[in-house]
Design an enzyme around this catalytic site. Structure first.
Site, short mmCIF file in Angstrom:
data_model
loop_
_atom_site.label_atom_id
_atom_site.label_comp_id
_atom_site.label_asym_id
_atom_site.label_seq_id
_atom_site.Cartn_x
_atom_site.Cartn_y
_atom_site.Cartn_z
N ASP A 1 0.86 -1.18 0.00
CA ASP A 1 0.00 0.00 0.00
C ASP A 1 0.90 1.23 0.00
O ASP A 1 2.09 1.17 0.29
CB ASP A 1 -0.91 -0.02 1.22
CG ASP A 1 -2.11 0.90 1.04
OD1 ASP A 1 -2.23 1.52 -0.02
OD2 ASP A 1 -2.91 1.00 2.00
N ASP B 1 -3.44 7.54 -3.64
CA ASP B 1 -4.70 8.25 -3.88
C ASP B 1 -5.06 9.09 -2.66
O ASP B 1 -4.35 9.09 -1.65
CB ASP B 1 -5.81 7.26 -4.19
CG ASP B 1 -5.96 6.21 -3.09
OD1 ASP B 1 -4.92 5.75 -2.57
OD2 ASP B 1 -7.10 5.84 -2.76
N CYS C 1 -13.67 -23.34 17.76
CA CYS C 1 -13.10 -23.91 16.54
C CYS C 1 -12.00 -24.88 16.91
O CYS C 1 -11.50 -24.90 18.04
CB CYS C 1 -12.60 -22.83 15.59
SG CYS C 1 -10.87 -22.41 15.73
N CYS D 1 -9.08 -25.22 14.96
CA CYS D 1 -7.90 -24.92 14.16
C CYS D 1 -6.65 -25.30 14.98
O CYS D 1 -6.73 -25.47 16.21
CB CYS D 1 -7.87 -23.45 13.76
SG CYS D 1 -7.39 -22.32 15.09
N CYS E 1 -6.09 -23.56 18.27
CA CYS E 1 -7.06 -23.70 19.36
C CYS E 1 -7.24 -25.12 19.86
O CYS E 1 -7.66 -25.33 21.01
CB CYS E 1 -8.44 -23.21 18.88
SG CYS E 1 -8.52 -21.48 18.41
#
Length: 527
Positions: free
Chosen positions: A85, A120, A272, A274, A277
């Site tokens: 960015d 921008d 969860c 994953c 975890c």
């Protein structure tokens, strides 16, 4: 650069973007990395199959003030695709940055980025139309200047679209940016809307931008990083997102799920399984050292984000992205409002949705009425029956599909299917009136839907059946009434057609042979 689209549903698409450092699948979220505080490394990204990351070229330049530019891949210890960015977010936050648009373009080239963004001017959520107009004009001016100073064509350059909540300015910005040959286009200024859960406005902004941009180019939404929004954004045609939320939330003890955010301190067990975890608990996380706690929670948050992206891609492959929106819209009132706003653009979604899909669809009730398949069916309905002023036999459309193969009424349907004076129409709770001419077309015969509904739904569907039958200008209507839905159709048709035109048989008590015999007798009287 090449962008290949492999599969589509709604405006969502599965694709592949190739860069000079590798390829990655879309839809994709770039995890934004702080170049001065790296908490996750290549081994973790490889494990999650994250093949493209993002960092801030402006922060990297500022942190290495007075030093020569070095390859960004080395700084991040990441050999895959790196997007950078330009510092526009810092403009939004602080009003200015200490670098010119030309300098940041050159710097991104010097650090060998793969995907670069011009500097921008974000519009933000200003209500001042003159300010919004200026940010659009200035961004366009900077885009022209950037295209003049760019020397490396092996970098994919991003053309930002601005305008904020001023949809006419968003569309103007997108139209002007589309005239400039950028590899990727992006919509700026969504962050504050997402933070305040103004998802309905965000939907309007995305649609305004997408309408004016080239369909063959990837579309990036800046700053979107919560999995709860991913299905909705993909359905609107967003291919790319970027966010540091996974790390910022981890630092604050916030646990991401596809349905929302939980506070680690309020949790008893993880929801969860994953790798971050599965063998732990919230209490263990909180008792671990601060750095380890932050890292493991950041890992979970990224696992959750990319698990949701996989789920979305599977929904696109199966043609069931709409069902995923229906499911996720129940998680929060703001998401329900987001879904309702997307439904307003159903005609735009319909134009991009395949006419035939590899799997059937689920009809879940009134929330499914605006799905593209339903709109496409309605558009074909009035043209499906060529001859009017016939004897119309109206049969129940029940559990078995196609309806004419339902064991209870199959013999009735077969007896009159080829009769020159008879049109057959089924009444379905999912689809309303279904002429036999459309009974085997996709997705009528491939729909799983409810067979019961509340009084309001039954009444609404019965009205649709009545309106369609009226459009046929029938000489006689014979209705076989079955169940609560059949009784609702009976009530409405009794108000619509004169007694001399309408005959009603009770399908629950009459045997199929008796129905056939009675219909034949009616036909003889019509001669």
């Amino acid at each position: 650069m090449s962008f290949q689209v492999h599969c589509k549903d709604l405006l969502g698409r599965i694709g592949t973007i190739n860069t000079k450092s590798g390829a990655f699948a879309t839809p994709h979220m770039f995890p934004v990395l702080d170049p001065h505080h790296l908490i996750l490394g290549k081994e973790f990204f490889d494990r999650v199959a994250i093949h493209a990351v993002m960092t801030n070229a402006y922060l990297l330049k500022r942190g290495r003030r007075g030093m020569d530019p070095v390859d960004v891949h080395g700084v991040l210890d990441y050999p895959g695709t790196v997007a950078t960015d330009s510092g526009a977010y810092q403009i939004l936050e602080y009003g200015h940055v200490g670098v010119t648009p030309e300098e940041i373009v050159t710097y991104q080239e010097n650090i060998n980025t793969d995907i670069g963004v011009i500097l921008d001017v974000p519009t933000g959520v200003t209500r001042d139309p003159s300010r919004a107009r200026w940010t659009v004009d200035e961004t366009i001016r900077r885009a022209d200047r950037a295209l003049e100073v760019i020397t490396r064509r092996d970098i994919l350059w991003v053309g930002p679209v601005q305008g904020g909540v001023h949809l006419n300015e968003v569309e103007r910005s997108a139209r002007e940016m589309a005239k400039r040959d950028f590899a990727i286009y992006a919509l700026g200024s969504p962050t504050e809307l997402m933070e305040t859960q103004r998802y309905d406005v965000l939907v309007d902004m995305i649609v305004a931008a997408k309408k004016a941009l080239p369909k063959g180019k990837p579309f990036h939404l800046f700053g979107a990083g919560h999995p709860v929004l991913f299905p909705f954004l993909v359905a609107l045609g967003c291919d790319l997102f970027d966010s540091a939320a996974y790390a910022l939330y981890a630092r604050a003890g916030r646990y991401l799920t596809p349905e929302g955010t939980l506070l680690l301190g309020d949790m008893v067990e993880f929801v969860c399984t994953c790798p971050a975890c599965v063998d732990s608990s919230p209490d263990e996380f909180m008792r671990s050292q601060e750095k380890e706690d932050e890292t493991r929670l950041a890992q979970h948050n990224l696992w959750t984000c990319f698990s949701e992206l996989r789920r979305i891609r599977e929904a696109v492959r199966k043609g069931r992205l709409w069902e995923l929106l229906e499911l996720r819209s129940q998680a929060h009132p703001a998401l329900k409002e987001c879904f309702n706003r997307i439904s307003r653009y159903a005609e735009i979604l319909e134009r991009s949705t395949p006419a035939v899909k590899p799997h059937g669809i689920f009809y879940l009730g009134p929330s499914s009425d605006n799905r593209p398949e339903k709109l496409r069916f309605i558009s074909k309905l009035l043209h499906s029956v060529e001859e009017r002023r016939k004897f119309v036999l109206v049969l129940p459309g029940r559990r078995r599909r196609p309806f004419h193969e339902d064991p209870r009424y199959e013999s009735v349907s077969k007896a009159f299917d080829d009769h020159p004076r008879v049109s057959i129409c089924f009444y379905s709770l999912s689809w309303g009136p279904v002429p036999i001419e459309l009974d085997e077309t996709f997705p009528i015969a491939q729909t799983e839907g409810p067979d019961v509904g509340d009084a309001l739904v039954l009444n609404e569907r019965a009205k649709q059946v009545s309106e369609f039958l009226e459009s046929l200008h029938p000489r006689r209507v014979v209705l076989v009434s079955d169940g609560d839905y059949g009784r609702a159709v009976t009530r409405i048709l009794s108000k619509t057609f004169a007694k001399s035109m309408l005959t009603i048989f009770d399908g629950e008590t009459l045997r199929p042979d008796d129905i056939i015999k009675s219909v034949e007798e009616k036909l003889l009287k019509e001669v």
